[in-house]
Design a protein around this motif. Structure first.
Motif, PDB file in Angstrom:
ATOM      1  N   THR A   6       1.029  -0.981   0.247  1.00 31.43           N
ATOM      2  CA  THR A   6      -0.470   0.173  -0.081  1.00 31.43           C
ATOM      3  C   THR A   6       0.836   1.392   0.019  1.00 31.43           C
ATOM      4  O   THR A   6       1.965   1.394   0.419  1.00 31.43           O
ATOM      5  CB  THR A   6      -1.008  -0.521   1.033  1.00 31.43           C
ATOM      6  OG1 THR A   6      -1.406  -0.955   1.247  1.00 31.43           O
ATOM      7  CG2 THR A   6      -1.812   1.214   1.308  1.00 31.43           C
ATOM      8  N   PHE A   7       1.014   2.391  -0.658  1.00 30.36           N
ATOM      9  CA  PHE A   7       1.539   3.554  -0.848  1.00 30.36           C
ATOM     10  C   PHE A   7       0.205   4.616  -1.120  1.00 30.36           C
ATOM     11  O   PHE A   7      -0.142   4.733  -1.894  1.00 30.36           O
ATOM     12  CB  PHE A   7       2.455   3.824  -2.257  1.00 30.36           C
ATOM     13  CG  PHE A   7       2.873   2.598  -2.086  1.00 30.36           C
ATOM     14  CD1 PHE A   7       4.127   2.942  -1.467  1.00 30.36           C
ATOM     15  CD2 PHE A   7       2.640   1.741  -3.422  1.00 30.36           C
ATOM     16  CE1 PHE A   7       5.029   1.540  -2.383  1.00 30.36           C
ATOM     17  CE2 PHE A   7       3.635   0.147  -3.945  1.00 30.36           C
ATOM     18  CZ  PHE A   7       4.678   0.866  -3.298  1.00 30.36           C
ATOM     19  N   GLY A   8       0.213   4.926   0.634  1.00 28.39           N
ATOM     20  CA  GLY A   8      -1.047   6.258   0.178  1.00 28.39           C
ATOM     21  C   GLY A   8      -2.652   5.240  -0.311  1.00 28.39           C
ATOM     22  O   GLY A   8      -3.359   4.745   0.275  1.00 28.39           O
ATOM     23  N   ARG A   9      -2.923   6.003  -1.036  1.00 28.70           N
ATOM     24  CA  ARG A   9      -4.715   5.569  -1.672  1.00 28.70           C
ATOM     25  C   ARG A   9      -4.660   4.819  -2.469  1.00 28.70           C
ATOM     26  O   ARG A   9      -5.259   4.167  -3.369  1.00 28.70           O
ATOM     27  CB  ARG A   9      -5.239   6.741  -2.704  1.00 28.70           C
ATOM     28  CG  ARG A   9      -5.433   8.023  -1.445  1.00 28.70           C
ATOM     29  CD  ARG A   9      -6.324   9.053  -2.160  1.00 28.70           C
ATOM     30  NE  ARG A   9      -7.150   9.021  -3.018  1.00 28.70           N
ATOM     31  CZ  ARG A   9      -7.124   9.475  -4.204  1.00 28.70           C
ATOM     32  NH1 ARG A   9      -7.244  10.880  -4.340  1.00 28.70           N
ATOM     33  NH2 ARG A   9      -8.239   9.028  -4.936  1.00 28.70           N
ATOM     34  N   TRP A  10      -3.332   4.173  -3.171  1.00 33.84           N
ATOM     35  CA  TRP A  10      -2.803   3.268  -3.877  1.00 33.84           C
ATOM     36  C   TRP A  10      -2.832   1.553  -3.141  1.00 33.84           C
ATOM     37  O   TRP A  10      -1.119   1.671  -2.281  1.00 33.84           O
ATOM     38  CB  TRP A  10      -1.505   3.364  -4.968  1.00 33.84           C
ATOM     39  CG  TRP A  10      -2.285   4.037  -5.905  1.00 33.84           C
ATOM     40  CD1 TRP A  10      -1.745   5.591  -5.747  1.00 33.84           C
ATOM     41  CD2 TRP A  10      -2.951   4.739  -6.436  1.00 33.84           C
ATOM     42  NE1 TRP A  10      -2.448   6.528  -6.453  1.00 33.84           N
ATOM     43  CE2 TRP A  10      -2.740   5.968  -6.869  1.00 33.84           C
ATOM     44  CE3 TRP A  10      -3.523   3.841  -7.691  1.00 33.84           C
ATOM     45  CZ2 TRP A  10      -3.518   6.544  -8.542  1.00 33.84           C
ATOM     46  CZ3 TRP A  10      -4.524   3.881  -8.535  1.00 33.84           C
ATOM     47  CH2 TRP A  10      -4.712   4.991  -8.950  1.00 33.84           C
TER      48      TRP A  10
END
Length: 76
Positions: A6-10
């Motif tokens: 997971t990278f922030g909203r992604w």
């Protein structure tokens, strides 16, 4: 075995045959505040509409193809 990053909203999930990339609703959105999965109510009835903080397509599937096969055949 699945791998999830997971990278922030992604979110990227690695499966055996594909990578799934998903974008979540914006938690700072003034319309939906990131809750209800990016859906906002409208009208007097129980109708829902997608919040503008999301695109219509928020999940992408990237297929992983097998590597190129080499053959031992002569070209002529």
């Amino acid at each position: 075995m699945n791998l999830k990053i997971t990278f922030g909203r992604w979110t990227a999930e690695l499966y055996q045959r594909a990578i799934h990339v998903t974008r979540e609703p914006d938690p700072h959105c003034p319309n939906c505040a990131g809750s209800r999965g990016g859906w906002i109510p409208y009208g007097d009835d129980a109708e829902w509409d997608e919040c503008p903080c999301l695109d219509q397509l928020r999940t992408w599937r990237l297929p992983l193809w097998p590597g190129a096969r080499t053959t031992a055949e002569e070209p002529f």
